[in-house]
Scaffold this active site. Structure first.
Site, PDB file in Angstrom:
ATOM      1  N   HIS A 211       0.711  -1.157  -0.071  1.00  0.00           N
ATOM      2  CA  HIS A 211       0.044  -0.053  -0.097  1.00  0.00           C
ATOM      3  C   HIS A 211       0.681   1.278   0.082  1.00  0.00           C
ATOM      4  O   HIS A 211       2.163   0.821   0.044  1.00  0.00           O
ATOM      5  CB  HIS A 211      -1.129   0.015   1.164  1.00  0.00           C
ATOM      6  N   ASP A 213       0.823   5.370   1.821  1.00  0.00           N
ATOM      7  CA  ASP A 213       0.114   6.036   2.764  1.00  0.00           C
ATOM      8  C   ASP A 213      -0.424   7.327   2.371  1.00  0.00           C
ATOM      9  O   ASP A 213      -0.062   7.936   1.584  1.00  0.00           O
ATOM     10  CB  ASP A 213       1.069   6.361   3.929  1.00  0.00           C
ATOM     11  N   HIS A 268       4.703   0.144   0.023  1.00  0.00           N
ATOM     12  CA  HIS A 268       5.447  -0.864   0.790  1.00  0.00           C
ATOM     13  C   HIS A 268       4.469  -1.951   1.501  1.00  0.00           C
ATOM     14  O   HIS A 268       3.411  -1.849   1.340  1.00  0.00           O
ATOM     15  CB  HIS A 268       6.174   0.291   2.204  1.00  0.00           C
ATOM     16  N   ARG A 278       7.773  -8.686  15.715  1.00  0.00           N
ATOM     17  CA  ARG A 278       8.211  -7.224  15.018  1.00  0.00           C
ATOM     18  C   ARG A 278       7.300  -6.305  15.625  1.00  0.00           C
ATOM     19  O   ARG A 278       6.116  -6.573  15.474  1.00  0.00           O
ATOM     20  CB  ARG A 278       8.162  -7.135  13.408  1.00  0.00           C
TER      21      ARG A 278
END
Length: 358
Positions: A211, A213, A268, A278
């Site tokens: 996607h 941002d 990304h 993570r």
């Protein structure tokens, strides 16, 4: 690009344990990018390096950012405590709509990922979500407020340097949109827990799908677990090695519009693994809801045509909420887009109807 592997033989098992896993493919990570632009904001010439990174990649990392490591470590510790709570306790934050706690589901249109998250609005006032007002959450609330203030200040500093690097007379042209008291900004804590069923496959699963941002700027910090991947101009993917002491910054859709495409909004994604969790903390700096966005004449060359029609941030945000995660939303607002013309006419019809009803 990461290679997709089928796992049809394991689908019945995966479906039993998690329908989310059955809806995702197992990926091998992309090759690591050899060198991410690293910029020391205190060094002379950093503004030119910022501009070059935004034009080439839409992505860079900032060193010597003046945010204390103790503050960063404190929020990471508090985030891990939150994500270690039971599902019932985490849902006291409210189910994400859009703010609150979410797990597996990303948005309301079927996008899924191996992730749980906490999304919070960031304003000029301290965070006031109900669950943070409980005495047991005081340490978490304090860490969030301090971190949000510091990272917002960093975003404003970077945006001002960008304007300087572009040679703009109005140095606060970008910064003021994020610094505004009505700024529509957010802080997101993401947790990608290990997926034990992947260990035997030595594979990865989609943690957060590809996607861009929609906001102006995103400021990311993560622990030392890899997983972030970015798309290059040729469409290939590369993985980004983690750096606990730096902040990664990427251009959002709105900044691409403001610079008439000179700066590149970064596509990304994040992959989750079977061994190590993570944790990432992302500040999304957005303009006020009523802000009108269009390419700024000051960054356009003489005779250069605007690539995007003017729109209000609230309209673009609404559009983003109605599309799939990986959709290219900016196409709908491109000057040459048929969809853009239709949306413009629909807007005009809606305004005329409102006038007629007065």
């Amino acid at each position: 690009m990461g290679q997709q592997q089928t796992f049809s033989g394991l689908l019945p098992l995966f479906s039993t344990v998690s329908p989310v896993l059955a809806a995702m493919v197992v990926l091998t990570p992309s090759p690591a990018m050899k060198q991410i632009p690293a910029i020391n904001l205190s060094e002379p010439g950093s503004e030119a390096l910022l501009v070059r990174a935004c034009e080439d990649l839409g992505f860079f990392k900032v060193t010597e950012h003046d945010i204390p490591m103790e503050l960063i470590a404190k929020l990471e510790e508090e985030a891990l405590k939150f994500f270690a709570l039971s599902p019932e306790e985490k849902e006291l934050a409210g189910r994400a709509n859009p703010f609150g706690y979410g797990s597996k589901n990303i948005g309301g249109h079927g996008d899924v990922g191996w992730v749980e998250y906490l999304l919070m609005p960031i304003t000029s006032e301290p965070l006031s979500m109900a669950f943070l007002m409980h005495p047991s959450a005081s340490s978490f609330r304090s860490a969030l407020d301090e971190y949000a203030l510091a990272v917002r200040k960093l975003a404003c500093r970077v945006l001002e340097l960008m304007a300087q690097g572009l040679g703009m007379e109005q140095r606060d042209a970008f910064r003021k949109l994020v610094a505004d008291e009505e700024s529509d900004s957010m802080l997101r804590l993401n947790h990608y827990p290990p997926c034990p069923m992947l260990r035997e496959l030595n594979g990865f699963v989609t943690g957060f799908g590809e996607h861009t941002d929609p906001q102006i700027i995103s400021v990311l910090r993560s622990n030392d677990t890899a997983g972030l991947e970015i798309s290059l101009r040729d469409g290939s993917w590369v993985s980004v090695l983690p750096d606990r002491e730096s902040f990664f910054i990427n251009v959002g859709d709105s900044l691409q519009v403001l610079t008439n495409g000179r700066f590149r909004s970064l596509r990304h994604r994040v992959l989750a693994n079977g061994w190590k969790s993570r944790v990432s903390m992302i500040y999304f700096g957005g303009p006020p809801l009523g802000e009108r966005l269009a390419p700024l004449p000051e960054v356009m060359a003489e005779g250069e045509q605007s690539k995007y029609r003017e729109f209000m941030w609230c309209d673009y945000k609404s559009c983003a909420s109605k599309t799939l995660l990986g959709d290219n939303r900016l196409d709908l607002f491109h000057q040459a887009s048929e969809a853009s013309e239709k949306m413009k006419k629909d807007d005009e019809v809606a305004v005329n109807e409102q006038i007629a009803e007065m």
